[in-house]
Design a protein around this motif. Structure first.
Motif, mmCIF file in Angstrom:
data_model
loop_
_atom_site.group_PDB
_atom_site.id
_atom_site.type_symbol
_atom_site.label_atom_id
_atom_site.label_comp_id
_atom_site.label_asym_id
_atom_site.label_seq_id
_atom_site.Cartn_x
_atom_site.Cartn_y
_atom_site.Cartn_z
ATOM 1 N N GLU A 22 0.833 -1.205 0.000
ATOM 2 C CA GLU A 22 0.000 0.000 0.000
ATOM 3 C C GLU A 22 0.866 1.253 0.000
ATOM 4 O O GLU A 22 0.576 2.223 -0.715
ATOM 5 N N ARG A 23 1.927 1.255 0.770
ATOM 6 C CA ARG A 23 2.834 2.409 0.840
ATOM 7 C C ARG A 23 3.508 2.653 -0.512
ATOM 8 O O ARG A 23 3.573 3.785 -0.990
ATOM 9 N N ARG A 49 0.929 3.947 -3.061
ATOM 10 C CA ARG A 49 0.624 5.373 -2.848
ATOM 11 C C ARG A 49 1.733 6.254 -3.425
ATOM 12 O O ARG A 49 1.469 7.274 -4.060
ATOM 13 N N GLN A 105 -5.905 4.672 -7.106
ATOM 14 C CA GLN A 105 -6.303 3.337 -6.667
ATOM 15 C C GLN A 105 -7.627 2.995 -7.333
ATOM 16 O O GLN A 105 -8.478 3.887 -7.509
ATOM 17 N N TRP A 112 -11.243 0.392 0.910
ATOM 18 C CA TRP A 112 -10.217 -0.651 0.911
ATOM 19 C C TRP A 112 -9.936 -1.120 2.336
ATOM 20 O O TRP A 112 -9.638 -2.292 2.562
ATOM 21 N N ASP A 113 -10.038 -0.228 3.318
ATOM 22 C CA ASP A 113 -9.859 -0.640 4.712
ATOM 23 C C ASP A 113 -10.917 -1.669 5.105
ATOM 24 O O ASP A 113 -10.608 -2.650 5.787
ATOM 25 N N ASN A 143 -9.867 -4.929 3.453
ATOM 26 C CA ASN A 143 -8.726 -5.549 4.138
ATOM 27 C C ASN A 143 -9.112 -6.136 5.487
ATOM 28 O O ASN A 143 -8.624 -7.188 5.870
ATOM 29 N N GLY A 152 -3.438 -6.215 3.462
ATOM 30 C CA GLY A 152 -2.400 -5.372 2.875
ATOM 31 C C GLY A 152 -1.373 -6.134 2.063
ATOM 32 O O GLY A 152 -0.276 -5.644 1.837
ATOM 33 N N ALA A 175 -1.576 -4.275 -3.587
ATOM 34 C CA ALA A 175 -2.230 -3.005 -3.914
ATOM 35 C C ALA A 175 -2.075 -2.777 -5.411
ATOM 36 O O ALA A 175 -1.191 -3.358 -6.059
#
Length: 144
Positions: free
Chosen positions: A17-18, A21, A31, A41-42, A45, A54, A57
């Motif tokens: 995810e990091r 982004r 996204q 997305w949270d 997940n 996670g 992505a």
């Protein structure tokens, strides 16, 4: 024989995810919407087993012209130089001081996002200047 029309760029990484982004910010990607039945997305997940949360992505070109980028979690860390890297074309057609200024402006923007600057490669008889960099997990790319 038919030619391939589309491809995906896949990154192995520790924090998908990091890294996704970061590349969304670099390329103006977005996204995709969360899967059907999930508001975010949270939410998606949190519906997964803890080990799967996670784990991946995606980053998409909103115009549909650029390749899909997929980021997948792997257990091992990066240990050697990439054999393939992206050239982010920020100074196409520019030369000399104008090119260096465009490379520097984008480099400063990306460093603020967590990228690491490499040693600037100045123009020679065959190549224009380019700025080697690393993303937030050390994957090499160039500003070109």
């Amino acid at each position: 024989m038919a030619s391939i029309k589309q491809f995906q760029v896949t990154y192995d990484c520790a924090e998908p995810e990091r890294v996704a982004r970061f590349w969304c910010e670099v390329l103006g990607y977005v996204q995709p919407p969360p899967p059907e039945g999930f508001a975010t997305w949270d939410d998606f997940n949190s519906s997964l087993a803890p080990a799967d949360r996670g784990a991946w992505a995606v980053a998409l070109d909103p115009s549909g012209a650029g390749p899909r980028m997929y980021f997948q979690r792997v257990p091992e860390g990066k240990v050697v130089k990439n054999r393939v890297h992206l050239d982010v074309r920020v100074a196409t057609g520019l030369v000399g001081e104008e090119r260096l200024a465009a490379l520097e402006a984008e480099c400063v923007r990306l460093v603020a996002l967590g990228a690491v600057r490499g040693k600037l490669l100045l123009a020679d008889e065959e190549n224009e200047s380019c700025q080697p960099m690393q993303d937030v997990e050390g994957n090499e790319f160039c500003l070109d």
